[in-house]
Design an enzyme around this catalytic site. Structure first.
Site, PDB file in Angstrom:
ATOM      1  CG  ASP A  37      -2.509  -3.428  -5.348  1.00  0.00           C
ATOM      2  OD1 ASP A  37      -3.180  -3.445  -4.468  1.00  0.00           O
ATOM      3  OD2 ASP A  37      -1.665  -2.355  -5.334  1.00  0.00           O
ATOM      4  NE  ARG A  88      -4.220   6.977  -9.900  1.00  0.00           N
ATOM      5  CZ  ARG A  88      -3.599   5.905  -9.857  1.00  0.00           C
ATOM      6  NH1 ARG A  88      -3.912   5.161  -8.800  1.00  0.00           N
ATOM      7  NH2 ARG A  88      -2.533   5.219 -10.735  1.00  0.00           N
ATOM      8  CB  ALA A 153       8.872  -6.682  -6.496  1.00  0.00           C
ATOM      9  CG  HIS A 154       9.856  -1.315  -8.048  1.00  0.00           C
ATOM     10  ND1 HIS A 154       9.155  -1.646  -9.306  1.00  0.00           N
ATOM     11  CD2 HIS A 154      10.025   0.205  -8.442  1.00  0.00           C
ATOM     12  CE1 HIS A 154       8.747  -0.633  -9.895  1.00  0.00           C
ATOM     13  NE2 HIS A 154       9.079   0.435  -9.485  1.00  0.00           N
ATOM     14  N   GLY A 156       4.443  -1.392  -4.155  1.00  0.00           N
ATOM     15  CA  GLY A 156       3.655  -1.663  -3.223  1.00  0.00           C
ATOM     16  C   GLY A 156       4.285  -3.000  -2.188  1.00  0.00           C
TER      17      GLY A 156
END
Length: 222
Positions: A37, A88, A153-154, A156
């Site tokens: 991403d 979504r 980091a926390h 995906g």
């Protein structure tokens, strides 16, 4: 609610990393690199001319360059623009409508623009394995190790690494090639990841890839 305002914070150094429970050695013949991403929409919410983004982009660039040189598959994930509500799902309740209609916002940042031969997978959930053919792609390439870098980091990164572990794919989370909404969330993600992934620095991973993996315990240098 969308993404919150994000401030600058320093990338964690090797001394600050949690000790990984796993001791897998990276093997360029088994590994794939996942760039998660790194899109204008997400990276643009970070302070792009300061830490952690400067190091984030530099380190992912270095990982990608070596991966290409060693014949390691490079895979990008990217959240699609203009997702309909049905696609979504519950993410809309927490993070809002997502990227919207802007193709530029959905594009991978220019320093990391995907090249011919690199794969780009639509990422409709933070977990890159969910509703994608990432797992099938790795199996078709004979890869059972996954180097994970990117944002956030926390979310995906952590969810993807955990799912890799659940599918018997050895995850390697590169601590200074990921970024997050805050230093606290970044550190928390690394602590959780260390329970089921090797958490290491870019420098360590580059060195281990050049050495061809071997029997060295990556935890000693993480």
């Amino acid at each position: 609610m969308g993404l919150p305002a994000i401030g600058s914070y320093p990338m964690p150094d090797r001394a600050a990393l949690p000790r990984s429970c796993a001791s897998w050695a990276i093997d360029p013949g088994r590994a794939a690199l996942l760039v998660h991403d790194m899109q204008n929409h997400f990276v643009g919410e970070l302070p792009t001319d300061r830490s952690p983004v400067v190091e984030l982009v530099e380190n992912i660039t270095a990982l990608r360059a070596l991966a290409t040189a060693l014949g390691i598959p490079v895979v990008f994930t990217a959240e699609p623009a203009a997702q309909p509500p049905g696609q979504r799902g519950l993410a809309a309740d927490v993070w809002g409508p997502g990227i919207g209609d802007s193709a530029d916002a959905a594009a991978i940042i220019p320093p990391l623009t995907p090249r011919p031969g690199e794969r780009v997978l639509a990422n409709v959930r933070q977990n890159a394995f969910l509703r994608s053919h990432l797992g099938r792609l790795l199996r078709s390439e004979g890869r059972d190790q996954l180097i994970v870098c990117g944002v956030h980091a926390h979310l995906g990164v952590l969810l993807t690494a955990a799912d890799a572990f659940m599918n018997d794919i050895q995850p390697f989370v590169v601590a200074d090639a990921v970024a997050d909404l805050s230093a606290e969330e970044h550190a928390m993600a690394l602590r959780w990841a260390a329970r089921s992934a090797v958490v290491c620095t870019t420098e360590t991973l580059l060195r281990e890839l050049l050495l061809g993996g071997g029997s060295r315990d990556v935890r000693k240098d993480a």
